[in-house]
Scaffold this motif. Structure first.
Motif, short mmCIF file in Angstrom:
data_model
loop_
_atom_site.label_atom_id
_atom_site.label_comp_id
_atom_site.label_asym_id
_atom_site.label_seq_id
_atom_site.Cartn_x
_atom_site.Cartn_y
_atom_site.Cartn_z
N THR A 240 0.84 -1.20 0.09
CA THR A 240 -0.17 -0.15 0.03
C THR A 240 0.89 1.19 0.00
OG1 THR A 240 -1.86 -1.03 1.44
CG2 THR A 240 -1.94 1.08 1.22
N ALA A 241 1.98 1.03 0.81
CA ALA A 241 2.91 2.45 0.84
C ALA A 241 3.76 2.50 -0.45
CB ALA A 241 3.91 2.04 1.92
N LEU A 242 3.87 1.26 -1.19
CA LEU A 242 4.49 1.45 -2.45
C LEU A 242 3.53 1.96 -3.42
CD1 LEU A 242 7.32 0.73 -4.16
CD2 LEU A 242 6.22 -1.42 -4.60
N GLN A 243 2.29 1.61 -3.43
CA GLN A 243 1.29 2.22 -4.33
C GLN A 243 1.10 3.73 -4.23
OE1 GLN A 243 -0.68 0.47 -6.74
NE2 GLN A 243 -1.14 2.51 -7.39
N LEU A 244 1.00 4.36 -2.97
CA LEU A 244 0.96 5.81 -2.80
C LEU A 244 2.38 6.43 -3.01
CD1 LEU A 244 -0.50 5.75 0.86
CD2 LEU A 244 -1.62 6.17 -1.02
N GLN A 245 3.41 5.75 -2.87
CA GLN A 245 4.63 6.32 -3.54
C GLN A 245 4.54 6.40 -5.01
OE1 GLN A 245 7.79 4.14 -1.53
NE2 GLN A 245 7.31 4.78 0.41
N LEU A 249 4.78 9.77 -7.20
CA LEU A 249 6.05 9.86 -7.97
C LEU A 249 5.51 10.07 -9.41
CD1 LEU A 249 8.93 9.90 -8.08
CD2 LEU A 249 8.86 7.41 -8.54
N GLN A 250 4.55 9.68 -9.79
CA GLN A 250 3.86 9.68 -11.26
C GLN A 250 4.06 11.04 -12.11
OE1 GLN A 250 0.05 8.14 -12.01
NE2 GLN A 250 0.51 7.96 -14.31
N PRO A 251 3.85 12.29 -11.48
CA PRO A 251 3.94 13.55 -12.01
C PRO A 251 5.45 13.86 -12.37
CG PRO A 251 2.49 13.75 -10.22
CD PRO A 251 2.95 12.46 -9.90
N HIS A 252 6.50 13.17 -11.89
CA HIS A 252 7.61 13.37 -11.61
C HIS A 252 8.33 12.69 -12.94
CE1 HIS A 252 7.20 16.17 -8.58
NE2 HIS A 252 6.40 15.16 -7.74
N ILE A 253 7.81 11.62 -13.34
CA ILE A 253 8.15 10.81 -14.37
C ILE A 253 8.40 11.27 -15.72
CG2 ILE A 253 8.00 8.57 -15.51
CD1 ILE A 253 8.65 8.31 -12.43
N ALA A 254 9.58 11.26 -16.43
CA ALA A 254 9.76 11.86 -17.66
C ALA A 254 8.54 11.25 -18.52
CB ALA A 254 11.24 11.47 -18.22
N PRO A 255 8.18 11.93 -19.47
CA PRO A 255 7.40 11.51 -20.46
C PRO A 255 7.74 10.34 -21.37
CG PRO A 255 7.38 13.73 -20.79
CD PRO A 255 8.55 13.48 -20.04
N GLY A 256 8.62 9.97 -21.66
CA GLY A 256 9.27 8.80 -22.22
C GLY A 256 9.32 7.46 -21.37
N ASN A 257 9.15 7.72 -19.92
CA ASN A 257 9.31 6.63 -19.10
C ASN A 257 7.75 6.22 -18.48
OD1 ASN A 257 11.80 6.26 -19.45
ND2 ASN A 257 12.40 7.64 -17.86
N GLU A 259 4.91 4.90 -19.85
CA GLU A 259 4.68 3.61 -20.36
C GLU A 259 5.22 2.56 -19.21
OE1 GLU A 259 4.17 0.38 -23.97
OE2 GLU A 259 4.77 2.41 -24.40
N ARG A 260 6.47 2.63 -19.06
CA ARG A 260 7.09 1.58 -17.99
C ARG A 260 6.67 1.75 -16.75
NH1 ARG A 260 13.40 1.85 -20.06
NH2 ARG A 260 13.40 1.03 -21.92
N PHE A 261 6.26 3.07 -16.52
CA PHE A 261 5.82 3.40 -15.00
C PHE A 261 4.55 2.89 -14.80
CE2 PHE A 261 4.18 6.18 -11.53
CZ PHE A 261 5.04 6.04 -10.52
N ARG A 262 3.75 2.96 -15.84
CA ARG A 262 2.35 2.48 -15.60
C ARG A 262 2.42 0.85 -15.54
NH1 ARG A 262 1.05 6.70 -19.48
NH2 ARG A 262 1.37 5.15 -21.36
N GLU A 263 3.38 0.12 -16.06
CA GLU A 263 3.36 -1.30 -16.06
C GLU A 263 3.92 -1.63 -14.72
OE1 GLU A 263 6.34 -2.80 -19.02
OE2 GLU A 263 4.78 -2.22 -20.75
N LEU A 264 4.66 -0.60 -14.17
CA LEU A 264 5.09 -0.67 -12.51
C LEU A 264 4.02 -0.65 -11.91
CD1 LEU A 264 7.12 -0.96 -10.57
CD2 LEU A 264 7.68 1.20 -10.51
#
Length: 442
Positions: A240-245, A249-257, A259-264
């Motif tokens: 749950t803590a990892l999900q919140l983090q 963190l999502q707004p700070h992910i570079a646009p090119g990453n 898709e990978r972040f969504r998979e995470l």
């Protein structure tokens, strides 16, 4: 290697005792028959001796006819012959044609006279010889008839003893039958110890061993449940803590990453769902608490589940509804019943293609309430159907899932003494028919 034949202990006991009773009955019958024949023969001999003695001592010898008609005496009667010294022919006789041997030894003898066997008693007294004779054939017939009468009680009693043996053995083993039913009822939610009350002494050690095995099994399964529950609880908080983090963190992910972040994020959500399923499985495996069981309206639970999954079904164009909704009640925890039904309906929607159909029905028959979920999905390979309730088993690896949904359904159904089944449709359409049943209450 051929399998050994499984033979019934009851049948073996009944057969062995019936054979023993039959052997004893036959031996007893033969013995009684022989003793009866010997007794009858002795009785007939006594009769011959008494007639000869009375004929001599009472002076009745002179009252016999001097010239009786030949063959006038019935053949089953006894024959009398009196000899006197100085007279070559019989002094008196009941049948002149019967020439008994005058020189026969005193007492009982058997001799052939006129081509027939005769039993003769000879009484030798001064100046007189008295002979009393009877056909051996007649004696044999009398002894045979009397002896056969002694066999009738045995012929009647042996079958009665067979029936008694069957009833006694059946009653003696009835306790074992009840114990077998108790053992068969043991599952992951019922670990009742077997009672040793009224159990025969020879079987008690076996029952004690089974009780110890049940205790070890209960401890082992309880340890597994505790491990699953504790592990799920320990993992749920960091996930749950990892999900919140990750969300922060999502707004700070570079646009090119992105898709990978969504998979995470999807992987984190899958792990969270798996942990939630493990917690549900641990709760479903736990023993039922009496204060949580209530009278549940099955139709109301079905309506609630359909309303919960309706948005997902509508989004994919799946027609979900109820064909038959019989008013029925069961004793269960409404949350457990909802979880079991929700898992079945969710599975049906997940495997049904867009634009398909999912039908639910509630029926009551044979003292059970049956809830049926029918979909228009691809179905399942017949070879895989026996494994669909196994934990972590997934029939279709292309569709996301944990493989625990049906295991939870089975655990909940077993918890309340019900049953669950899954089969392919046989009405000409593809799809699955999932059925769960619970004991009905008024």
């Amino acid at each position: 290697m051929p399998m050994p034949k499984i033979r019934s202990l009851r049948n073996q006991l009944v057969l062995a005792l019936c054979v023993l009773v039959s052997v004893v009955g036959v031996v007893q019958g033969v013995s009684s028959w022989q003793l009866s024949k010997a007794g009858m023969s002795a009785l007939l001999d006594l009769r011959l001796e008494q007639v000869a003695t009375r004929l001599y001592h009472s002076g009745l010898a002179d009252s016999l006819p001097t010239t009786p008609a030949r063959g006038s005496q019935p053949e089953r009667d006894i024959y009398l012959v009196v000899w006197k010294d100085g007279i070559e022919t019989p002094y008196r006789s009941t049948d002149p044609s019967l020439a008994l041997p005058r020189d026969a030894d005193p007492g009982f003898t058997t001799a052939m006279v006129n081509g027939e066997s005769w039993r003769i008693f000879t009484l030798r007294e001064p100046m007189m010889v008295v002979q009393v004779a009877q056909r051996s054939r007649v004696r044999h017939e009398l002894a045979q008839a009397t002896s056969l009468n002694t066999l009738w009680p045995m012929i009647v009693l042996v079958p009665l003893v067979w029936i008694a043996v069957l009833l006694v053995v059946r009653r003696a083993l009835r306790r074992l039958t009840r114990l077998g039913a108790q053992v068969q009822a043991i599952d992951m939610t019922h670990f009742d110890q077997l009672s040793t009350s009224g159990v025969p002494t020879e079987i008690r050690p076996f029952i004690v061993s089974i009780n110890k095995m049940i205790e070890r099994l209960e401890q082992s399964i309880e340890g597994e449940r505790k491990f699953i529950s504790d592990a799920a609880h320990e993992l749920r908080t960091p996930l749950t803590a990892l999900q919140l983090q990750a969300d922060n963190l999502q707004p700070h992910i570079a646009p090119g990453n992105q898709e990978r972040f969504r998979e995470l994020q999807a992987g984190i959500r899958r792990s969270g769902r798996l942990i939630a399923q493990l917690l549900r499985l641990a709760r479903a495996d736990a023993a039922v608490k009496a204060d949580t069981v209530m009278r549940v309206d099955v139709a109301a639970v079905v309506v609630d589940v359909v309303a919960e999954v309706l948005p997902i079904a509508m989004q994919r164009g799946i027609d979900i509804g109820a064909d038959e909704m019989t008013s029925a009640y069961v004793r269960a925890n409404d949350a457990d019943l909802g979880i079991a039904l929700r898992n079945l309906v969710s599975n049906a929607i997940r495997y049904t293609p867009d634009g398909g159909k999912v039908d639910l029905s509630v029926q009551q028959r044979d003292g059970m309430v049956w809830i049926e979920v029918v979909d228009t999905g691809p179905g399942i390979d017949e070879a895989l159907l026996p494994r669909v309730f196994d934990r972590f088993f997934r029939a279709n690896l292309q569709i996301e899932g944990s493989g625990l949904g049906l295991s939870i359904v089975l655990a909940i159904v077993n918890r309340y003494g019900g049953s669950a089944s899954l089969r392919n449709r046989t009405d000409g359409q593809s799809g699955i028919v999932a059925t769960i049943g619970f004991p009905a209450v008024p």
